[in-house]
Design an enzyme around this catalytic site. Structure first.
Site, PDB file in Angstrom:
ATOM      1  N   CYS A 108      -7.553 -51.416  16.571  1.00 25.19           N
ATOM      2  CA  CYS A 108      -6.300 -51.903  17.161  1.00 25.19           C
ATOM      3  C   CYS A 108      -6.531 -52.360  18.602  1.00 25.19           C
ATOM      4  O   CYS A 108      -7.140 -53.398  18.823  1.00 25.19           O
ATOM      5  CB  CYS A 108      -5.219 -50.834  17.057  1.00 25.19           C
ATOM      6  SG  CYS A 108      -3.545 -51.472  17.300  1.00 25.19           S
ATOM      7  N   HIS A 195      -5.461 -49.623  11.240  1.00 19.97           N
ATOM      8  CA  HIS A 195      -5.882 -48.241  11.494  1.00 19.97           C
ATOM      9  C   HIS A 195      -6.528 -47.648  10.237  1.00 19.97           C
ATOM     10  O   HIS A 195      -5.824 -47.255   9.302  1.00 19.97           O
ATOM     11  CB  HIS A 195      -4.686 -47.385  11.906  1.00 19.97           C
ATOM     12  CG  HIS A 195      -4.167 -47.686  13.273  1.00 19.97           C
ATOM     13  ND1 HIS A 195      -4.633 -47.045  14.405  1.00 19.97           N
ATOM     14  CD2 HIS A 195      -3.261 -48.596  13.704  1.00 19.97           C
ATOM     15  CE1 HIS A 195      -4.016 -47.526  15.467  1.00 19.97           C
ATOM     16  NE2 HIS A 195      -3.170 -48.472  15.065  1.00 19.97           N
ATOM     17  N   GLU A 197      -7.929 -44.812   9.994  1.00 22.70           N
ATOM     18  CA  GLU A 197      -7.862 -43.358  10.009  1.00 22.70           C
ATOM     19  C   GLU A 197      -6.620 -42.800   9.325  1.00 22.70           C
ATOM     20  O   GLU A 197      -6.579 -41.615   8.986  1.00 22.70           O
ATOM     21  CB  GLU A 197      -7.937 -42.840  11.451  1.00 22.70           C
ATOM     22  CG  GLU A 197      -6.712 -43.114  12.311  1.00 22.70           C
ATOM     23  CD  GLU A 197      -6.710 -44.493  12.945  1.00 22.70           C
ATOM     24  OE1 GLU A 197      -5.875 -44.715  13.846  1.00 22.70           O
ATOM     25  OE2 GLU A 197      -7.532 -45.339  12.552  1.00 22.70           O
ATOM     26  N   SER A 249      -2.522 -11.898  19.078  1.00 28.07           N
ATOM     27  CA  SER A 249      -1.125 -12.096  18.698  1.00 28.07           C
ATOM     28  C   SER A 249      -0.896 -11.926  17.205  1.00 28.07           C
ATOM     29  O   SER A 249       0.246 -11.801  16.761  1.00 28.07           O
ATOM     30  CB  SER A 249      -0.672 -13.502  19.109  1.00 28.07           C
ATOM     31  OG  SER A 249      -1.334 -14.487  18.332  1.00 28.07           O
ATOM     32  N   GLY A 250      -1.959 -11.964  16.420  1.00 25.95           N
ATOM     33  CA  GLY A 250      -1.816 -11.956  14.973  1.00 25.95           C
ATOM     34  C   GLY A 250      -1.831 -13.348  14.395  1.00 25.95           C
ATOM     35  O   GLY A 250      -1.879 -13.529  13.178  1.00 25.95           O
ATOM     36  N   GLY A 251      -1.792 -14.364  15.273  1.00 26.31           N
ATOM     37  CA  GLY A 251      -1.885 -15.736  14.819  1.00 26.31           C
ATOM     38  C   GLY A 251      -3.315 -16.119  14.485  1.00 26.31           C
ATOM     39  O   GLY A 251      -4.258 -15.372  14.746  1.00 26.31           O
ATOM     40  N   VAL A 252      -3.475 -17.310  13.937  1.00 28.79           N
ATOM     41  CA  VAL A 252      -4.793 -17.747  13.475  1.00 28.79           C
ATOM     42  C   VAL A 252      -5.766 -17.903  14.630  1.00 28.79           C
ATOM     43  O   VAL A 252      -6.904 -17.416  14.567  1.00 28.79           O
ATOM     44  CB  VAL A 252      -4.672 -19.079  12.697  1.00 28.79           C
ATOM     45  CG1 VAL A 252      -6.041 -19.574  12.262  1.00 28.79           C
ATOM     46  CG2 VAL A 252      -3.758 -18.912  11.493  1.00 28.79           C
ATOM     47  N   ASP A 253      -5.354 -18.581  15.700  1.00 29.71           N
ATOM     48  CA  ASP A 253      -6.286 -18.893  16.781  1.00 29.71           C
ATOM     49  C   ASP A 253      -6.829 -17.637  17.454  1.00 29.71           C
ATOM     50  O   ASP A 253      -8.046 -17.491  17.630  1.00 29.71           O
ATOM     51  CB  ASP A 253      -5.610 -19.792  17.820  1.00 29.71           C
ATOM     52  CG  ASP A 253      -5.137 -21.111  17.233  1.00 29.71           C
ATOM     53  OD1 ASP A 253      -5.659 -21.503  16.173  1.00 29.71           O
ATOM     54  OD2 ASP A 253      -4.236 -21.738  17.820  1.00 29.71           O
ATOM     55  N   SER A 254      -5.945 -16.730  17.869  1.00 28.94           N
ATOM     56  CA  SER A 254      -6.410 -15.520  18.555  1.00 28.94           C
ATOM     57  C   SER A 254      -7.211 -14.632  17.611  1.00 28.94           C
ATOM     58  O   SER A 254      -8.177 -13.984  18.029  1.00 28.94           O
ATOM     59  CB  SER A 254      -5.227 -14.745  19.146  1.00 28.94           C
ATOM     60  OG  SER A 254      -4.394 -14.213  18.137  1.00 28.94           O
TER      61      SER A 254
END
Length: 538
Positions: A108, A195, A197, A249-254
């Site tokens: 583009c 595009h 992608e 925190s119990g989240g995925v990242d942490s």
């Protein structure tokens, strides 16, 4: 004319502003890579993600921070932009600084930049294209191999390329524009007005793969197992001594960040603190402790509910809520961390979108919301950061989690904001309103699981509105609160579409919430997409 719209930044981890001497994991040393030059397009992250889906490491570099090509860079992709190459304030990127031997793909704005600088021409045109278009191949392309004669592609541009660059041949057109793609004759440089992608470009991923593997000569070696092995080695080198604290925190990242550091240094050196701010999901603390009971993680739960809720009493403004929660979190976390001996390091689950949004074309710390800022610690603690996930997108974090043995119900958890339910309770926060939302949200999430819908949406949650409505229950009239349900489909949260949940499910879950949660008598469903709306309501 604008080409496509850039998105404003949504998150920034303020620990970057509070901690000192931040060392970065040297992911670049792992293998060869592709650079994606960011000119501000909403699709830039998607380009990088598509490359990584093909198991090639990609890195996004804002155009104004480009410093040259190192030996491990085997190809370059020029992104789109909301700007016009003809504008005086357009991103200025000199293509002459690139070696002719380096494969380059312009998408583009990137294609228009090639034409503008290398002997072609770009003009505003009444033949603008937005959305689906039929690509007609002209033949002879080294990039668009095995192309269907008419293939669907996705366009998002106002300007058009009227003349191809010098030494380039036109390889495709559409019904509205004469130059939709071109190849250079004297080098492996390519321009695509569309595009590749986006999923709406049916053969786009195939063409990207051809560019990466056949033209750039890259190998598919960006795999979770390799990332884990290299990260463990680098964490050990980065933090050879001293204890480490992590805000879990119990989240995925942490969770994944904690498990990765634990794999590197063991139980004795890592302490995880689970701060209960009273604004978490129903039974969250108990569920997290139970889920990690056999993980080997050293976790201590800290009950600070009363402190948070007291400070939030009477507060309605969402940004004020975030600041109060962030300040108290820092104070509580600091007090607990100071009880530990020889703490020198802080683990954070910073992921690649956080880095991009805080330092990219649009990223400025002064305008970024603070609702993700849950790990900042005062500089006086002299902690250094360990951010093992800073080069990963969310779906890659999940893959690494599975590689580390994280249970599927944890690695697949929906995102949850740092301030928790505070930004899902519109208006004032009271213990009673928290209870109402916790119960209703739990019914919604449990229902999604029962109907096998949970893993089919990217994020789902309930929002308690500052609105009361009249209802009838039995023989009595009621005047109770209104609840909104939100479920979206997305890849990484940068853009999202509302999830088309079955009507039977919505009817079932609405009835269950109204019947079981006293204080709610009306349930509505949010059918807004991002953009123009955001995923969270505050």
């Amino acid at each position: 004319m604008k080409q496509d719209r850039g998105l404003s930044p949504q998150s920034f981890n303020f620990a970057n502003a509070f901690c000192t001497a931040i060392p970065k994991l040297n992911i670049k040393s792992m293998q060869q890579r592709i650079l994606v030059i960011d000119f501000g397009s909403q699709y830039t992250q998607l380009i990088a993600r598509r490359v990584r889906e093909l198991e090639v490491f990609s890195e996004i570099v804002p155009w104004h921070r480009f410093t040259g090509i190192s030996d491990d860079v085997k190809g370059l992709i020029l992104s789109g932009s909301p700007a016009s190459v003809r504008s005086d304030d357009a991103p200025k990127f000199d293509l002459g600084q690139l070696p002719a031997s380096l494969p380059v793909l312009g998408i583009c704005y990137g294609a228009q930049l090639m034409a503008h600088q290398l002997g072609g021409s770009v003009e505003a045109s009444e033949s603008r294209e937005y959305g689906r278009a039929r690509l007609v191949a002209a033949g002879g392309s080294k990039l668009l191999t095995q192309i269907d004669h008419e293939s669907q592609v996705w366009m998002s541009h106002g300007d058009s390329i009227l003349n191809a660059p010098t030494n380039a041949i036109i390889t495709a057109k559409t019904a509205d524009i004469p130059i939709a793609a071109f190849d250079f004759n004297d080098r492996n440089w390519f321009g695509l007005q569309f595009h590749p992608e986006v999923s709406h470009t049916h053969q786009g991923k195939k063409w990207l793969a051809h560019f990466l593997f056949d033209i750039c000569g890259l190998e598919a070696n960006w795999k979770p197992m390799h990332f884990v092995q290299n990260s463990i080695k680098e964490i050990r080198e980065q933090a050879p001594v001293g204890n480490i604290v992590c805000g879990l925190s119990g989240g995925v990242d942490s969770s994944v960040a904690a498990l990765l550091v634990h794999r590197a240094v063991g139980t004795d050196r890592l302490q995880c603190l689970l701060i209960d701010n009273g604004l978490m999901r129903w039974n969250e603390i108990e569920d997290v402790l139970k889920a990690y009971a056999d993980s080997g993680l050293n976790i201590r739960a800290v009950n600070a509910r009363e402190r948070f809720l007291t400070a939030l009493d009477g507060v309605s403004d969402p940004e004020t809520k975030r600041k109060i929660i962030g300040r108290i979190f820092i104070e509580v976390f600091e007090a607990e961390a100071r009880k530990l001996e020889d703490v020198r390091w802080l683990v954070q689950g910073t992921i690649y979108p956080d880095i991009i949004e805080s330092s990219g074309v649009h990223g400025t710390a002064s305008v970024i919301k603070s609702h993700h800022n849950v790990g900042g610690l005062p500089e006086r603690m002299h902690l250094q950061l360990i951010e093992p996930l800073r080069q990963l997108f969310k779906d890659e974090v999940r893959k690494v989690g599975r590689e580390l043995g994280l249970a599927a119900h944890l690695s697949g958890r929906h995102p949850f904001p740092g301030p928790g339910l505070a930004i899902r309770i519109l208006g004032e926060i009271t213990p009673e309103r928290v209870r109402l939302l916790q119960q209703a949200d739990a019914i919604f999430i449990e229902g999604l699981r029962e109907w096998n819908l949970y893993d089919k949406v990217w994020q789902a949650f309930a929002v308690l509105l500052p609105v009361y409505s009249v209802g009838v229950m039995g023989d009595e009239r009621t005047y109770e609160q209104v609840l909104a349900l939100r479920a979206v489909e997305s890849i990484d949260g940068m853009t999202a579409d509302w999830a088309h949940l079955p009507y039977d499910f919505l009817s079932w879950v609405s009835n269950r919430i109204i019947n079981r949660v006293q204080g709610i008598n009306r349930v509505v469903y949010d059918i807004s997409s991002k953009p123009p709306a955001t995923i969270e309501w505050e």
